[in-house]
Scaffold this motif. Structure first.
Motif, PDB file in Angstrom:
ATOM      1  N   LEU A  65      -6.273  12.528   3.282  1.00 43.03           N
ATOM      2  CA  LEU A  65      -6.643  11.124   3.131  1.00 43.03           C
ATOM      3  C   LEU A  65      -5.524  10.193   3.591  1.00 43.03           C
ATOM      4  O   LEU A  65      -5.794   9.102   4.123  1.00 43.03           O
ATOM      5  N   SER A  66      -4.282  10.612   3.397  1.00 36.91           N
ATOM      6  CA  SER A  66      -3.164   9.774   3.835  1.00 36.91           C
ATOM      7  C   SER A  66      -3.114   9.631   5.351  1.00 36.91           C
ATOM      8  O   SER A  66      -2.556   8.660   5.876  1.00 36.91           O
TER       9      SER A  66
ATOM     10  N   SER B 287      -6.139  22.636  -3.356  1.00 38.40           N
ATOM     11  CA  SER B 287      -7.180  21.995  -2.545  1.00 38.40           C
ATOM     12  C   SER B 287      -7.098  20.478  -2.637  1.00 38.40           C
ATOM     13  O   SER B 287      -7.210  19.778  -1.619  1.00 38.40           O
ATOM     14  N   LEU B 288      -6.893  19.959  -3.856  1.00 35.63           N
ATOM     15  CA  LEU B 288      -6.790  18.510  -4.009  1.00 35.63           C
ATOM     16  C   LEU B 288      -5.515  17.967  -3.379  1.00 35.63           C
ATOM     17  O   LEU B 288      -5.510  16.852  -2.842  1.00 35.63           O
TER      18      LEU B 288
ATOM     19  N   THR C 133       0.826  -1.207   0.000  1.00 36.37           N
ATOM     20  CA  THR C 133       0.000   0.000   0.000  1.00 36.37           C
ATOM     21  C   THR C 133       0.864   1.263   0.000  1.00 36.37           C
ATOM     22  O   THR C 133       0.500   2.263  -0.633  1.00 36.37           O
ATOM     23  N   ALA C 134       1.999   1.219   0.687  1.00 32.67           N
ATOM     24  CA  ALA C 134       2.916   2.357   0.656  1.00 32.67           C
ATOM     25  C   ALA C 134       3.453   2.574  -0.752  1.00 32.67           C
ATOM     26  O   ALA C 134       3.584   3.717  -1.218  1.00 32.67           O
ATOM     27  N   ALA C 135       3.754   1.475  -1.460  1.00 29.08           N
ATOM     28  CA  ALA C 135       4.239   1.590  -2.837  1.00 29.08           C
ATOM     29  C   ALA C 135       3.156   2.146  -3.752  1.00 29.08           C
ATOM     30  O   ALA C 135       3.427   2.997  -4.615  1.00 29.08           O
ATOM     31  N   LEU C 136       1.930   1.688  -3.574  1.00 27.95           N
ATOM     32  CA  LEU C 136       0.827   2.182  -4.403  1.00 27.95           C
ATOM     33  C   LEU C 136       0.551   3.658  -4.131  1.00 27.95           C
ATOM     34  O   LEU C 136       0.263   4.428  -5.056  1.00 27.95           O
ATOM     35  N   MET C 137       0.638   4.071  -2.869  1.00 27.70           N
ATOM     36  CA  MET C 137       0.440   5.476  -2.539  1.00 27.70           C
ATOM     37  C   MET C 137       1.553   6.342  -3.119  1.00 27.70           C
ATOM     38  O   MET C 137       1.311   7.442  -3.631  1.00 27.70           O
ATOM     39  N   THR C 138       2.783   5.840  -3.072  1.00 27.17           N
ATOM     40  CA  THR C 138       3.909   6.580  -3.648  1.00 27.17           C
ATOM     41  C   THR C 138       3.739   6.734  -5.157  1.00 27.17           C
ATOM     42  O   THR C 138       3.994   7.801  -5.727  1.00 27.17           O
TER      43      THR C 138
ATOM     44  N   LEU D 182      -6.685   4.768  -0.224  1.00 26.88           N
ATOM     45  CA  LEU D 182      -6.205   4.428  -1.563  1.00 26.88           C
ATOM     46  C   LEU D 182      -7.248   4.614  -2.672  1.00 26.88           C
ATOM     47  O   LEU D 182      -6.939   5.248  -3.694  1.00 26.88           O
ATOM     48  N   PRO D 183      -8.471   4.083  -2.546  1.00 26.46           N
ATOM     49  CA  PRO D 183      -9.443   4.261  -3.650  1.00 26.46           C
ATOM     50  C   PRO D 183      -9.734   5.722  -3.979  1.00 26.46           C
ATOM     51  O   PRO D 183      -9.709   6.090  -5.167  1.00 26.46           O
ATOM     52  N   PRO D 184      -9.984   6.614  -2.980  1.00 28.92           N
ATOM     53  CA  PRO D 184     -10.194   8.024  -3.343  1.00 28.92           C
ATOM     54  C   PRO D 184      -8.971   8.663  -3.995  1.00 28.92           C
ATOM     55  O   PRO D 184      -9.114   9.460  -4.928  1.00 28.92           O
ATOM     56  N   VAL D 185      -7.776   8.314  -3.512  1.00 28.17           N
ATOM     57  CA  VAL D 185      -6.559   8.892  -4.084  1.00 28.17           C
ATOM     58  C   VAL D 185      -6.402   8.480  -5.541  1.00 28.17           C
ATOM     59  O   VAL D 185      -6.051   9.296  -6.406  1.00 28.17           O
ATOM     60  N   TYR D 186      -6.701   7.226  -5.863  1.00 26.21           N
ATOM     61  CA  TYR D 186      -6.576   6.777  -7.246  1.00 26.21           C
ATOM     62  C   TYR D 186      -7.671   7.340  -8.132  1.00 26.21           C
ATOM     63  O   TYR D 186      -7.452   7.549  -9.331  1.00 26.21           O
ATOM     64  N   CYS D 187      -8.853   7.582  -7.575  1.00 26.73           N
ATOM     65  CA  CYS D 187      -9.895   8.263  -8.347  1.00 26.73           C
ATOM     66  C   CYS D 187      -9.456   9.684  -8.694  1.00 26.73           C
ATOM     67  O   CYS D 187      -9.631  10.149  -9.831  1.00 26.73           O
ATOM     68  N   ILE D 188      -8.860  10.375  -7.723  1.00 19.90           N
ATOM     69  CA  ILE D 188      -8.341  11.724  -7.972  1.00 19.90           C
ATOM     70  C   ILE D 188      -7.214  11.687  -8.999  1.00 19.90           C
ATOM     71  O   ILE D 188      -7.119  12.552  -9.879  1.00 19.90           O
ATOM     72  N   THR D 189      -6.343  10.677  -8.906  1.00 17.50           N
ATOM     73  CA  THR D 189      -5.240  10.540  -9.868  1.00 17.50           C
ATOM     74  C   THR D 189      -5.765  10.369 -11.286  1.00 17.50           C
ATOM     75  O   THR D 189      -5.266  10.986 -12.232  1.00 17.50           O
TER      76      THR D 189
END
Length: 253
Positions: A203-204, A195-196, A159-164, A214-221
Motif C-alpha cells: 500500500l505504501s 501477510s499484513l 502524510t509521511a508522519a502519519l504513515m510513520t 493511509l485509510p487502509p493502513v489505519y484500518c489495519i492498525t
C-alpha cells in the motif's frame, strides 16, 4: 513555518512511541535493553536487505526503463520478509535468555514475561523503523524549498508522519501477535502478521496517492491493536474496570 512543520511532524510520528517508552519501558532497565536490542535486530535486517538490493542493482541491466520501479518493489518486499525472519530470530534469542534467567532465579521464574518482551521488542522494531523512514524527511522539512511548488502534494510531510506513526504502532502490535503465535505454535497467526506486513508495504507503494494508502493502513492498525489487546490478555471487563476507576478518581478529586 518550517520549524512548525518540523516539530509538528516529529510529534505526530514519534509522540505516541515516546509516551509508550516513558510510561512503560524507561523505568525498567531490562525492558530498555530488550528495546535497544530489538532496534539493533531491525538494523541488521535493514543492512542485509540493503546489501541484497545493492547486489541486485549491480547485476541488473541499467538500460531497462522499468528497472528502478521493479527493484524498488523487490527491495520493499524482500526487506519485509527479512524483518520478519529477524523478528523470529529475536524471539528465539529472548526465549533462550528467559530460560537462562529462570534457571538462575531463586523462584525459577523470569523477571519479565514473554508478552512483555513481545511488546517491548515490537516497540523497538517500530521506533527504529520510524527513525529511518522519517529522519531525512524531517531534515528536509527545515528547508529551503516550498512543498508542492512543482505540482506535487502539499501534504507530503504530514502524510509521511502519519504513515510513520501507523507503522510504529503496527510493529508493536505485530510483535505481540508474532510472539504469541510462536509461543502457541499458531503458525496461521504468524502467516497473518507477515501477510499484513507485506500488504502494508504494498500500500505504501501507492504514494503519492495518499487516499489509497493511509485509510487502509489505519484500518489495519486499528484491527491489529484490538487483536493484540485481546491476545495479550485484555478483555472488555478490564476496560470497564479502568473506566470506572478513572471516573471514581475524578469524582473524588
Amino acid at each position: 513555518m518550517t520549524l512548525a512543520v518540523f516539530f509538528g511532524c516529529a510529534f505526530i510520528a514519534f509522540g505516541p512511541a515516546f509516551a509508550l517508552f516513558v510510561f512503560t519501558v524507561a523505568k525498567d532497565p531490562l525492558r530498555v535493553i530488550i528495546l535497544i536490542a530489538g532496534a539493533f535486530f531491525w538494523l541488521l535486517s535493514l543492512l542485509l536487505s540493503s546489501l541484497v538490493w545493492f547486489i541486485a542493482v549491480k547485476a541488473s541491466n541499467s538500460q531497462d526503463p522499468s528497472l528502478p520501479r521493479g527493484l524498488l518493489i523487490f527491495g520493499v518486499f524482500f526487506s519485509v520478509l527479512l524483518q520478519e525472519v529477524f523478528r523470529f530470530a529475536y524471539y528465539r534469542l529472548l526465549r533462550k535468555a528467559t530460560e537462562g534467567l529462570a534457571a538462575i532465579s531463586d523462584d525459577a521464574s523470569s523477571a519479565i514475561s514473554v508478552r512483555q518482551m513481545a511488546y517491548v521488542a515490537g516497540l523497538g522494531f517500530g521506533v527504529m523503523r520510524g527513525a529511518f523512514s522519517m529522519i531525512n524527511i524531517l531534515s528536509d522539512s527545515l528547508g529551503p524549498g516550498t512543498v508542492g511548488i512543482f505540482g506535487d502534494s502539499q501534504y507530503y510531510f504530514i502524510t509521511a508522519a502519519l504513515m510513520t506513526l501507523a507503522l510504529t504502532l503496527l510493529h508493536t502490535f505485530w510483535g505481540v501477535l508474532f510472539f504469541e503465535g510462536c509461543e502457541k505454535s499458531s503458525w496461521w497467526v504468524i502467516a497473518v502478521v507477515v501477510s499484513l506486513h507485506l500488504l502494508v508495504a504494498g500500500l505504501s507503494l501507492l504514494n503519492p496517492l495518499y487516499e489509497g494508502s493511509l485509510p487502509p493502513v489505519y484500518c489495519i492498525t486499528l484491527l491489529m491493536g484490538i487483536w493484540a489487546f485481546f491476545s495479550s490478555g485484555g478483555s472488555l471487563q478490564n476496560l470497564s474496570a479502568l473506566c470506572t476507576r478513572r471516573k471514581v478518581e475524578a469524582e473524588s478529586s
